[in-house]
Design a protein around this motif. Structure first.
Motif, PDB file in Angstrom:
ATOM      1  N   ASN A   1      38.517  40.960  36.352  1.00  0.00           N
ATOM      2  CA  ASN A   1      38.953  39.614  36.698  1.00  0.00           C
ATOM      3  C   ASN A   1      39.885  39.072  35.619  1.00  0.00           C
ATOM      4  O   ASN A   1      39.604  39.234  34.430  1.00  0.00           O
ATOM      5  CB  ASN A   1      37.757  38.658  36.792  1.00  0.00           C
ATOM      6  CG  ASN A   1      36.683  39.138  37.750  1.00  0.00           C
ATOM      7  OD1 ASN A   1      36.737  38.890  38.933  1.00  0.00           O
ATOM      8  ND2 ASN A   1      35.681  39.846  37.204  1.00  0.00           N
TER       9      ASN A   1
ATOM     10  N   GLN B   1      42.173  40.022  40.661  1.00  0.00           N
ATOM     11  CA  GLN B   1      40.861  40.672  40.721  1.00  0.00           C
ATOM     12  C   GLN B   1      40.998  42.040  41.381  1.00  0.00           C
ATOM     13  O   GLN B   1      41.604  42.166  42.436  1.00  0.00           O
ATOM     14  CB  GLN B   1      39.862  39.819  41.504  1.00  0.00           C
ATOM     15  CG  GLN B   1      38.433  40.359  41.491  1.00  0.00           C
ATOM     16  CD  GLN B   1      37.474  39.505  42.298  1.00  0.00           C
ATOM     17  OE1 GLN B   1      37.478  39.550  43.528  1.00  0.00           O
ATOM     18  NE2 GLN B   1      36.664  38.699  41.607  1.00  0.00           N
ATOM     19  N   ARG B   2      40.444  43.050  40.736  1.00  0.00           N
ATOM     20  CA  ARG B   2      40.450  44.405  41.284  1.00  0.00           C
ATOM     21  C   ARG B   2      39.082  45.043  41.050  1.00  0.00           C
ATOM     22  O   ARG B   2      38.393  44.726  40.085  1.00  0.00           O
ATOM     23  CB  ARG B   2      41.531  45.274  40.632  1.00  0.00           C
ATOM     24  CG  ARG B   2      42.955  44.884  40.984  1.00  0.00           C
ATOM     25  CD  ARG B   2      43.271  45.146  42.445  1.00  0.00           C
ATOM     26  NE  ARG B   2      44.665  44.845  42.766  1.00  0.00           N
ATOM     27  CZ  ARG B   2      45.114  43.663  43.141  1.00  0.00           C
ATOM     28  NH1 ARG B   2      44.287  42.624  43.220  1.00  0.00           N
ATOM     29  NH2 ARG B   2      46.392  43.484  43.422  1.00  0.00           N
ATOM     30  N   THR B   3      38.715  45.961  41.949  1.00  0.00           N
ATOM     31  CA  THR B   3      37.439  46.668  41.835  1.00  0.00           C
ATOM     32  C   THR B   3      37.698  48.152  41.657  1.00  0.00           C
ATOM     33  O   THR B   3      38.529  48.744  42.357  1.00  0.00           O
ATOM     34  CB  THR B   3      36.580  46.434  43.088  1.00  0.00           C
ATOM     35  OG1 THR B   3      36.330  45.034  43.235  1.00  0.00           O
ATOM     36  CG2 THR B   3      35.245  47.161  42.971  1.00  0.00           C
TER      37      THR B   3
ATOM     38  N   LEU C   1      41.008  32.046  39.290  1.00  0.00           N
ATOM     39  CA  LEU C   1      41.271  33.477  39.408  1.00  0.00           C
ATOM     40  C   LEU C   1      42.753  33.747  39.641  1.00  0.00           C
ATOM     41  O   LEU C   1      43.364  33.183  40.550  1.00  0.00           O
ATOM     42  CB  LEU C   1      40.455  34.058  40.569  1.00  0.00           C
ATOM     43  CG  LEU C   1      40.582  35.577  40.768  1.00  0.00           C
ATOM     44  CD1 LEU C   1      39.929  36.319  39.609  1.00  0.00           C
ATOM     45  CD2 LEU C   1      39.962  36.007  42.089  1.00  0.00           C
TER      46      LEU C   1
ATOM     47  N   ILE D   1      34.298  45.333  38.240  1.00  0.00           N
ATOM     48  CA  ILE D   1      35.225  44.322  38.739  1.00  0.00           C
ATOM     49  C   ILE D   1      36.034  43.783  37.566  1.00  0.00           C
ATOM     50  O   ILE D   1      35.456  43.302  36.583  1.00  0.00           O
ATOM     51  CB  ILE D   1      34.478  43.181  39.441  1.00  0.00           C
ATOM     52  CG1 ILE D   1      33.642  43.714  40.615  1.00  0.00           C
ATOM     53  CG2 ILE D   1      35.460  42.117  39.942  1.00  0.00           C
ATOM     54  CD1 ILE D   1      32.790  42.667  41.283  1.00  0.00           C
TER      55      ILE D   1
ATOM     56  N   GLY E   1      32.633  40.052  44.774  1.00  0.00           N
ATOM     57  CA  GLY E   1      33.753  39.534  43.971  1.00  0.00           C
ATOM     58  C   GLY E   1      33.692  38.032  43.842  1.00  0.00           C
ATOM     59  O   GLY E   1      33.981  37.469  42.783  1.00  0.00           O
ATOM     60  N   ASN E   2      33.309  37.340  44.907  1.00  0.00           N
ATOM     61  CA  ASN E   2      33.183  35.885  44.877  1.00  0.00           C
ATOM     62  C   ASN E   2      31.948  35.462  44.081  1.00  0.00           C
ATOM     63  O   ASN E   2      31.995  34.499  43.308  1.00  0.00           O
ATOM     64  CB  ASN E   2      33.102  35.337  46.297  1.00  0.00           C
ATOM     65  CG  ASN E   2      33.019  33.825  46.322  1.00  0.00           C
ATOM     66  OD1 ASN E   2      33.965  33.121  45.996  1.00  0.00           O
ATOM     67  ND2 ASN E   2      31.861  33.299  46.706  1.00  0.00           N
TER      68      ASN E   2
ATOM     69  N   THR F   1      30.555  36.989  41.607  1.00  0.00           N
ATOM     70  CA  THR F   1      30.883  37.180  40.190  1.00  0.00           C
ATOM     71  C   THR F   1      31.779  36.062  39.686  1.00  0.00           C
ATOM     72  O   THR F   1      31.548  35.485  38.616  1.00  0.00           O
ATOM     73  CB  THR F   1      31.591  38.534  40.000  1.00  0.00           C
ATOM     74  OG1 THR F   1      30.718  39.578  40.419  1.00  0.00           O
ATOM     75  CG2 THR F   1      31.977  38.744  38.545  1.00  0.00           C
ATOM     76  N   LEU F   2      32.815  35.736  40.456  1.00  0.00           N
ATOM     77  CA  LEU F   2      33.786  34.718  40.045  1.00  0.00           C
ATOM     78  C   LEU F   2      33.118  33.374  39.809  1.00  0.00           C
ATOM     79  O   LEU F   2      33.412  32.695  38.811  1.00  0.00           O
ATOM     80  CB  LEU F   2      34.873  34.592  41.115  1.00  0.00           C
ATOM     81  CG  LEU F   2      35.911  33.500  40.903  1.00  0.00           C
ATOM     82  CD1 LEU F   2      36.704  33.760  39.629  1.00  0.00           C
ATOM     83  CD2 LEU F   2      36.849  33.403  42.114  1.00  0.00           C
TER      84      LEU F   2
END
Length: 553
Positions: free
Chosen positions: A196, A206-208, A203, A194, A167-168, A170-171
């Motif tokens: 975003n 954020q959810r997966t 951000l 993911i 997640g990080n 990607t961000l």
């Protein structure tokens, strides 16, 4: 020139390897890159089950691609990693990390935090007139998950620079791709997606979702009897995905993903009405699926743009790679920009031990100084005693008379401490009970797709049972997977799964769902009973909502 780093991202089906360098957080140069198939049954939801098989596969890939860089960043992709947004005081990184560790029990209500590696990422700094604070994303991953990545690196003869969370990763790369407009970026990876939401490149949400391109690829392989590679190529041509969910098997394989995205978007919008989403993008492996942008636009009523080229990312002059292939390394490249760092068990415990040693040294100094002070005070007392008229025997007699009072005073102090401890724990626990029930309802609202309906919900002494129906078994399975990853829900299970026809002659699956909330509403009574401060209760509290139905917004 910036030094090179090796970045490795491991998922259930694919392993991505990239040799990169970067200029601060502004640009990335890719020197070499390769994607290989993950050895069968060696990885499950980020957990490295067969480190030896992975070692051999990656070592061969490094050799074949002439990659010799030894400094490595590994990216973990697992739904078992818990994350929680929080606002904490600004400070030095070491002080902020210490703050996160000291308050981790508030972020992650799990049994034993000693089993978890903790880290955090700063989302934004808030500079108010009165105080400075930082909005952070705290993260927790089990040591038995993280330690295997260090073991893999050691087997490969590599030195770990950091273990990052996908997640990080990607961000950090997304920040280089979009402007300050409130935007939603959906990264469809091979195994997961993911979602975003960013505003001013910060951000917000954020959810997966544990569904990715592999779901539709597998549908094509099964429906058309094709190999994996041929199915991927056929999907990229844009003739298989329809513009609507119309019952066609390949297109229908995306229904759960679309419903999950719809639910997450509704959840975000309902809580952020002042910052509506103005732009939407699709990125990652899923962006190469032809027609997926039109399907998403029609079903979600949002115009989507595909990001097919990455800004601020360039291949090395001698390394040839197409722009459409380069974009599949989004997270792999993003990991080198500003990775969080999950420590392995031995590293974390070594630091804790060092801190304990420092504390022990301070205690020793304090004890020595106390002894010196006591000796000096004793010497002064001796001088004073000489001037007193009472004899030694008289003093001994008084001391003996005071012994019962001293013992009574010590017993009172012990009772007072026990009483305070019990009520402190009671007050902290009881104040969170309603929060956990509310959090459970919020989580259900977030993860339950629009084509799942509840007929009945029961809550009895912290145990939740639900009866309902949904469109298919894959929808139910997806919800169960997400609920099992909620830290404060335990023993998630389902019953039934029987297919039947609704009143409208539509195929549905009837199911039962149950789980336990770790902080049940009767915990206050349990604490008092265990402390001997209340009689055992023989009654149960039960709340029941009949024909409760979750409506699709």
């Amino acid at each position: 020139m910036a030094s090179k780093l090796l970045s490795i991202e491991i998922s259930n089906e694919l392993i991505k390897i990239a040799e990169v360098s970067h200029q601060g957080k502004k640009s990335v140069t890719v020197h070499k890159a390769a994607t290989i198939t993950t050895p069968e049954n060696s990885v499950e939801d980020g957990n490295l089950k067969d480190v030896n098989a992975l070692t051999e596969a990656i070592r061969a890939a490094l050799k074949d691609n002439l990659i010799s860089t030894k400094q490595v960043i590994m990216t973990v992709q697992s739904s078992t990693i818990a994350s929680k947004e929080a606002t904490i005081p600004q400070g030095k990184p070491s002080k902020m990390k210490e703050y996160v560790q000291n308050n981790a029990s508030e972020y992650f209500p799990v049994g034993n935090l000693d089993d978890y590696s903790l880290t955090y990422a700063v989302l934004e700094n808030i500079n108010d007139k009165n105080e400075k604070s930082s909005r952070i994303l705290a993260m927790a991953a089990r040591y038995n998950l993280i330690d295997n990545y260090y073991k893999l690196a050691k087997n490969l003869g590599l030195t770990v620079v950091a273990i990052d969370y996908i997640g990080n990763s990607t961000l950090e790369m997304l920040k280089l791709q979009i402007d300050d407009t409130p935007s939603m970026v959906i990264q469809i990876g091979n195994d997961s997606t993911i979602i975003n939401v960013l505003k001013n490149k910060v951000l917000q949400f954020q959810r997966t979702v544990p569904y990715g391109r592999s779901a539709v690829t597998n549908a094509v392989m099964e429906n058309k009897k094709l190999s994996y590679q041929v199915a991927v190529e056929l999907l990229s041509k844009g003739s298989l995905i329809h513009e609507r969910l119309d019952g066609e098997e390949v297109t229908e394989s995306l229904r759960y993903l679309i419903n999950s995205i719809s639910r997450i978007v509704d959840y975000y919008v309902s809580r952020n009405q002042s910052s509506p989403i103005e732009k939407a993008y699709i990125i990652g492996e899923g962006a190469n699926v032809g027609g997926i942008d039109k399907l998403f636009a029609n079903e979600l009523n949002i115009n989507f743009n595909k990001i097919t080229e990455l800004k601020n990312v360039e291949p090395d002059k001698v390394f040839r790679i197409s722009k459409s292939e380069l974009i599949t390394y989004l997270s792999t490249m993003g990991a080198c920009l500003d990775p969080v760092n999950f420590k392995q068990y031995t590293q974390a415990k070594t630091k804790a031990s060092a801190k304990s040693i420092d504390t022990l040294k301070a205690v020793k100094v304090f004890v020595i100084l106390s002894v010196i002070f006591a000796v000096a005070s004793f010497a002064i007392a001796i001088v004073k005693v000489k001037g007193l008229e009472k004899t030694r025997d008289e003093y001994k007699k008084e001391i003996k008379q005071l012994q019962p009072a001293k013992k009574l005073y010590e017993e009172w102090l012990l009772a007072k401490d026990n009483y305070s401890g019990i009520w402190t724990f009671y007050s902290v626990t009881s104040s969170n009970n309603s929060d956990y029930l509310a959090k459970t309802l919020d989580k259900l609202e977030e993860v339950v797709p629009s084509d799942m309906f509840f007929k009945e919900i029961k809550v009895v002494d912290g145990k939740v049972t639900i009866k309902g129906y949904c469109r298919d078994k894959s929808t139910l399975a997806g919800v169960i997977v997400q609920l099992k990853n909620v830290p404060f829900l335990k023993n998630v299970s389902s019953t039934g799964g029987k297919e039947s026809l609704s009143n409208d002659n539509l195929k549905i699956v009837e199911f039962g769902l149950s789980f336990d909330i770790v902080n049940p509403t009767n915990l206050e009574q349990q604490i008092l009973e265990e402390a001997g401060l209340a009689k055992k209760s023989t009654t149960k509290t039960e709340t029941k909502t009949e024909e409760t139905k979750k409506e699709d917004k």
